[in-house]
Design a protein around this motif. Structure first.
Motif, PDB file in Angstrom:
ATOM      1  N   GLN A 122       0.834  -1.199   0.000  1.00  0.00           N
ATOM      2  CA  GLN A 122       0.000   0.000   0.000  1.00  0.00           C
ATOM      3  C   GLN A 122       0.870   1.251   0.000  1.00  0.00           C
ATOM      4  N   GLU A 123       0.324   2.318  -0.569  1.00  0.00           N
ATOM      5  CA  GLU A 123       1.025   3.603  -0.543  1.00  0.00           C
ATOM      6  C   GLU A 123       0.826   4.278   0.819  1.00  0.00           C
ATOM      7  N   ARG A 124       1.888   4.879   1.312  1.00  0.00           N
ATOM      8  CA  ARG A 124       1.828   5.673   2.539  1.00  0.00           C
ATOM      9  C   ARG A 124       2.636   6.948   2.322  1.00  0.00           C
ATOM     10  N   THR A 125       2.089   8.034   2.800  1.00  0.00           N
ATOM     11  CA  THR A 125       2.836   9.286   2.808  1.00  0.00           C
ATOM     12  C   THR A 125       3.282   9.553   4.236  1.00  0.00           C
ATOM     13  N   ARG A 127       6.583  11.410   6.859  1.00  0.00           N
ATOM     14  CA  ARG A 127       7.626  12.429   6.942  1.00  0.00           C
ATOM     15  C   ARG A 127       8.930  11.738   7.310  1.00  0.00           C
ATOM     16  N   GLU A 188       7.981  15.227   3.269  1.00  0.00           N
ATOM     17  CA  GLU A 188       6.997  14.195   2.927  1.00  0.00           C
ATOM     18  C   GLU A 188       7.540  13.276   1.831  1.00  0.00           C
ATOM     19  N   THR A 190       6.187   9.675  -0.303  1.00  0.00           N
ATOM     20  CA  THR A 190       5.205   8.623  -0.549  1.00  0.00           C
ATOM     21  C   THR A 190       5.950   7.368  -0.981  1.00  0.00           C
ATOM     22  N   HIS A 191       5.746   6.301  -0.231  1.00  0.00           N
ATOM     23  CA  HIS A 191       6.433   5.053  -0.547  1.00  0.00           C
ATOM     24  C   HIS A 191       5.482   3.886  -0.358  1.00  0.00           C
ATOM     25  N   GLU A 249       4.629   3.736  -8.734  1.00  0.00           N
ATOM     26  CA  GLU A 249       4.279   4.719  -7.701  1.00  0.00           C
ATOM     27  C   GLU A 249       5.499   5.311  -6.999  1.00  0.00           C
ATOM     28  N   THR A 250       6.655   4.664  -7.135  1.00  0.00           N
ATOM     29  CA  THR A 250       7.829   5.091  -6.360  1.00  0.00           C
ATOM     30  C   THR A 250       9.041   5.292  -7.268  1.00  0.00           C
TER      31      THR A 250
END
Length: 532
Positions: A122-125, A127, A188, A190-191, A249-250
Motif C-alpha cells: 500500500q502507498e503511505r505518505t 515524513r 513528505e 510517498t512510498h 508509484e515510487t
C-alpha cells in the motif's frame, strides 16, 4: 529425539553486512550456534541446508566505506572475501556465500513484485528525516539519534538496546552520520509499505503456538510489540545504494534494505542446494509449505524485530505459499574485556586472527562455553587459554591416555558390550540431546556436558586398566564413543579424525552389541601459542 526424523531442515544465520570481516562477537552468536545445530541434525540423518547471504544493500556499507575512504563496491567485495575465508576457517557447514548477482536481484524483485500484483503493498505518505547539506533522506545506518522507546542512543530502523523499531521520523534528535553538522528537517515521502497490523491475528496465533521455544528476552520483546499498534514495513525508500524499486508509484526509490533478507536467504538456500548437485524448478522450492521444511533462524537480539516479526509477515503476506519458521534462536551481545565489540572503535578480535593462533576445536569449545545466550557475556584471550586448558584440553587428553592403557586400539578385534553399557551410552546421548534440541537449545550446556563427562570416563578407564572385571572394556569404549559422537557437532576436527579412523559417530543408530577398539584423538596444547 523429537518426531522430526527425516524432515528436511533449512538453518539460517543472520545475513552478515559486508562492511568488514566477522569478529569473535559475531562468531560466538548466530554463526557457531547455527553450525552446531545443523551438524546435530545431520548426525541424526536429517537433510539440512545451513546458509546465509551477505546483506550488500545495507546502509552500513556506505557509512563504513565513507569512513575508510574507499568505494562502497570495493568494500563489499573485499569484506565478502574476508567473511567467506572466516566461514571456512571456522569450519561452518555452509556451502559458501552465494554471489550477489543478477539471479539474486531477480529473486528479490520477483518476491516483491508478487506481493505488489496481489495488492498486498500500500502507498503511505510519511515524513522522513532529510539532511539539508548533502540533500539526502536519512534511514537506518545513515542516521543516529535517541530511541523513542528506551531513550538511549540508537541508529535508525531499530534500537540495539531495547530492540524496538523506529520508522520514518520516530527517532528523536536525528542527525546525519555522513554529515553530522548538517541541519536535519523532515520532508513528505510517498512510498510503498506492507501493513503489519493486517496480520495481527495470524501473528498472535503463530506466537501462541511457538513462543515456548523462544528465549525469554526475545519473547518479551515480541509481547511488547504485539501489545501496541504494529508498524508498517517499509518496502521502498528514497535512496541510492540498493536494488531499484520497479513500481510506478515510487520512481527513483530503492527496495528497503532490510526487506531483502527474506528472499535473499531463499536464494542462498537454492544456491547451496545447487552446489550439492540438487536441482529445483524454482528458487524458493525449499521454502514451500508443501515441502514442510523445519526452518530455524539464528541471530542477535538486535535482529529480533527483523527476523522474528518483519520477515515473518513477509512470508505470511504470500498466503500459504511458504512454511513458517519453527523458532528463532537469538543471542545477546558478546563483550571483549568488558566492553561491546566495536568495529568503528577497533575494539575487537577478528575470528580469523583468533583461529590462526588457537586450534579450531578449542575456539569452538570456549565460544560455546561462554556464548551470550541469555545475557551479555565476556571474551578474554587469557581466560580462553586458562579455561580451555583446564576444562577441555588437559582432561580430554588424560582420558585419551587412560583409554589407550585400558583398551589398546591396535588389536581391532570387536569387544562385546552389555545391556547395561548400552543403556548408559544411550543415556549420554540423550543428555546431550537436551542441549541440542530446539526446546532448550544451548551451546553452553553442550560444552558443559563435554567437560563434565571427562573426569568420570577417565576414572572408568583407570578401573578397566587396573583389572576391574565389573566393567566390560566394550562398555567403556561405548561410553567414550557416545561422548565423542555427542561432542562431534562442536569438536569438528577431533570428530573428523575419529571418523577417518573408522569410528561411527552417527547419533541416529542403536548402541551396538560389540565395538572395535579405537583411540580417542588428542587435543593440541596451547602452551606453544601462549609463548609465541
Amino acid at each position: 529425539m523429537s518426531g522430526r526424523t527425516g524432515r528436511p531442515a533449512v538453518v539460517v544465520a543472520a545475513t552478515p553486512t559486508p562492511n568488514g570481516d566477522l569478529h569473535v562477537g559475531h562468531m560466538a552468536g548466530p554463526y557457531l550456534a547455527g553450525d552446531v545445530y545443523s551438524r546435530y541434525l545431520a548426525a541424526n540423518g536429517r537433510p539440512v541446508i545451513y546458509t546465509t547471504c551477505t546483506d550488500d544493500s545495507q546502509t552500513y556499507v556506505t557509512t563504513t566505506a565513507r569512513r575508510l575512504g574507499v568505494p562502497a563496491e570495493e568494500l563489499c567485495a573485499r569484506s565478502t572475501e574476508q567473511i567467506e575465508r572466516t566461514v571456512t576457517a571456522m569450519g561452518l557447514s555452509m556451502e559458501g556465500l552465494p554471489p550477489i548477482d543478477d539471479r539474486y536481484r531477480a529473486t528479490v524483485l520477483e518476491f516483491f513484485t508478487d506481493l505488489y500484483k496481489a495488492g498486498r503493498l500500500q502507498e503511505r505518505t510519511v515524513r522522513m528525516p532529510y539532511a539539508e547539506k548533502p540533500g539526502m533522506y536519512l534511514y537506518d545506518g545513515l542516521m543516529t539519534g535517541t530511541c523513542p522507546v528506551c531513550l538511549t542512543g540508537s541508529s535508525g530502523g531499530v534500537c540495539e538496546g531495547c530492540g524496538h523499531p523506529n520508522n520514518a521520523d520516530e527517532l528523536l534528535d536525528p542527525r546525519s552520520v555522513l554529515d553530522p553538522d548538517s541541519p536535519v528537517s523532515t520532508r513528505e515521502v510517498t512510498h510503498l509499505v506492507l501493513p503489519m497490523e493486517e496480520y495481527r491475528e495470524r501473528l498472535t496465533a503463530y506466537f501462541a503456538e511457538r513462543s515456548a521455544r523462544w528465549r525469554p528476552h526475545a519473547a518479551q520483546l515480541i509481547r511488547e510489540l504485539l501489545a501496541r499498534p504494529l508498524p508498517d514495513i517499509p518496502v521502498t525508500v528514497p535512496g541510492e545504494w540498493g536494488i531499484p524499486a520497479p513500481f510506478p508509484e515510487t520512481p527513483g526509490q530503492i527496495l528497503y534494505p532490510w526487506v531483502e533478507a527474506m528472499p535473499a536467504v531463499m536464494y542462498s538456500t537454492w544456491w547451496s542446494a545447487a552446489r550439492r548437485g540438487e536441482r529445483t524448478d524454482t528458487v524458493d522450492e525449499h521454502w514451500r509449505a508443501e515441502r514442510d521444511p523445519e526452518i530455524v533462524y539464528f541471530h542477535g537480539y538486535d535482529n529480533v524485530y527483523h527476523w522474528g516479526l518483519m520477515d515473518l509477515v513477509l512470508l505470511m503476506a504470500h498466503g500459504d505459499r511458504y512454511a513458517l519458521p519453527e523458532t528463532n534462536i537469538s543471542n545477546e551481545f558478546y563483550d571483549l574485556d568488558g566492553e561491546k565489540f566495536s568495529t568503528s572503535r577497533n575494539h575487537l578480535i577478528w575470528s580469523a586472527d583468533l583461529l590462526a593462533d588457537v586450534p579450531r576445536d578449542v575456539v569452538r569449545f570456549y565460544l560455546a562455553l561462554t556464548a551470550p545466550e541469555y545475557q551479555r557475556t565476556n571474551f578474554s584471550a587469557a581466560a580462553l587459554s586458562e579455561v580451555a586448558t583446564r576444562r577441555l584440553i588437559d582432561p580430554w587428553n588424560r582420558l585419551a591416555e587412560a583409554l589407550a592403557l585400558a583398551v589398546p586400539a591396535g588389536t581391532g578385534t570387536p569387544l562385546p558390550t552389555s545391556a547395561q553399557g548400552r543403556t548408559r551410552a544411550a543415556g549420554i546421548v540423550e543428555r546431550f540431546r537436551l542441549g541440542y534440541e530446539l526446546e532448550a537449545f544451548s551451546l553452553g550446556r553442550v560444552a558443559e556436558s563435554v567437560a563434565g563427562a571427562l573426569d568420570r570416563l577417565t576414572s572408568l578407564a583407570g578401573s578397566v586398566a587396573g583389572g576391574d572385571t565389573a566393567i566390560l572394556p566394550g562398555d567403556l569404549l561405548l561410553e567414550v564413543r557416545a561422548l565423542l559422537a555427542s561432542a562431534a557437532p562442536l569438536l569438528i576436527d577431533t570428530a573428523a579424525e575419529a571418523e577417518r579412523a573408522g569410528v561411527d559417530l552417527a547419533l541416529n543408530t542403536a548402541q551396538p552389541e560389540e565395538i572395535a577398539p579405537f583411540a580417542l584423538p588428542t587435543l593440541p596444547s596451547l602452551r606453544r601459542t601462549e609463548a609465541s
